[in-house]
Write an enzyme that holds these catalytic residues in place. Sequence first.
Site, PDB file in Angstrom:
ATOM      1  CG  HIS A  61      -2.036   0.939   1.179  1.00 50.83           C
ATOM      2  ND1 HIS A  61      -3.230   0.724   1.837  1.00 50.83           N
ATOM      3  CD2 HIS A  61      -2.184   2.132   0.548  1.00 50.83           C
ATOM      4  CE1 HIS A  61      -4.048   1.742   1.619  1.00 50.83           C
ATOM      5  NE2 HIS A  61      -3.423   2.616   0.846  1.00 50.83           N
ATOM      6  CG  HIS A  63      -1.398   6.206  -2.161  1.00 50.45           C
ATOM      7  ND1 HIS A  63      -2.439   5.952  -3.027  1.00 50.45           N
ATOM      8  CD2 HIS A  63      -1.805   5.768  -0.938  1.00 50.45           C
ATOM      9  CE1 HIS A  63      -3.437   5.384  -2.360  1.00 50.45           C
ATOM     10  NE2 HIS A  63      -3.076   5.261  -1.093  1.00 50.45           N
ATOM     11  CG  ASP A 250       1.503   6.566  10.715  1.00 53.75           C
ATOM     12  OD1 ASP A 250       0.734   5.955  11.487  1.00 53.75           O
ATOM     13  OD2 ASP A 250       1.110   7.462   9.935  1.00 53.75           O
ATOM     14  CG  ASP A 276      -2.097   4.796   3.159  1.00 49.85           C
ATOM     15  OD1 ASP A 276      -2.051   5.013   1.934  1.00 49.85           O
ATOM     16  OD2 ASP A 276      -3.100   5.052   3.855  1.00 49.85           O
TER      17      ASP A 276
END
Length: 386
Positions: A61, A63, A250, A276
């Site tokens: 995941h 981006h 995180d 992410d």
Amino acid sequence: MSRIGIFGNIVTPQSVINNSTLLIEEKRIVGINRSNEPELKVDTKYDFSGKYIYPGLIDLHLHGALGQDVTDGDFNGLKEITKYFAKCGVTGFLATTVSESYSRLKKAIVTVSKFKNDHTSHSQILGIHLEGPYLSEGRRGAHTTKNIRMPNLIEMEEFLNINPGLIKRVTLAPELPGSLELIEFLSKQGVCVSLGHSQADQETCYLAYRKGARLVTHLFNGMDPLNHRKPNLLSFALGFEDITVELIADMIHVHPDIIKIALKCKDEDHFIAVSDAVRPTGFQDGEYEFGGELMTVENGIARMKSTMSLAGSTTSLNRCLANLRSHFQISHQRLAQIGSLIPAQLIGMEHQIGSLEINKNADIAVFDDELNCYAAFIHGEKFDMK
């Protein structure tokens, strides 16, 4: 035929083999020369004494980074992203899109398809993760309302046909009309279906599992909170032992005390970490575009400007694993499973990558005890960390 040796503490699925040499020939792992065995001859030896030799990390995941985003459909942008994450020890990842129009998603898929065939020296794009556009309006998070829509089998078939096998994961909301049929179709195509950005009840989640869904997207985020009278996606994710969950570690998206609960609920084979990571990763605070709207980053925390909803992270996967180690004393052996082996299994690539075993690709990362990356090898070639 040249032989490469990488010396250090080798993290395998079974154990950490200290002070030994990982042997590589023809881009593949061919063996381990243990410390109690006669030293075998190698043509090139890299000495990482005291460091941990991991399988290259796999982020399912991701981006973007350095001001670039997968959904931009920009060739040079993908190059910057792959170079950046190789320096973090991420040797493979799923290029993740955000909910967008048909034309923009098609452009992104076509660009990734072309890029994947031309670039092999950086972090490898293993495939595409379509996060959306078939998501719940009530749990859309950073995805813009204008871009989310009902499941469309014809649209999905067109995306899949651009490059069969390229799309390896799809996140969708199972409660939407047509979702269960789409889940069954995608699963039969070998796509990992993940449940997320959803307000589904638990019964619908079980139906989705029976249709082929095997993963839950960013646990605790993009879903209704736990309700002791109304079981939902979260209760399904925590309580059903056969579903795997991903978590953004995180320490911003989920509080450490809540992560502790997740780790108690899920066994070692059904928990992975993801970054992410979004466009601002590796850059300074400021304003950036995401899915057609503005996000603002302050103190490294990305939020949509209009709603202040969290909008992905600015943390790489190795730092997420470092957080898990520092907060929960997770072993290097399990971290390698969380960050590499289980992700490889989820996308059907565990026979090629995901662990340091004979005949697998020599995709390798070298970390210290705090998961700072010292080196990465892509198909046996040392990546230039400069």
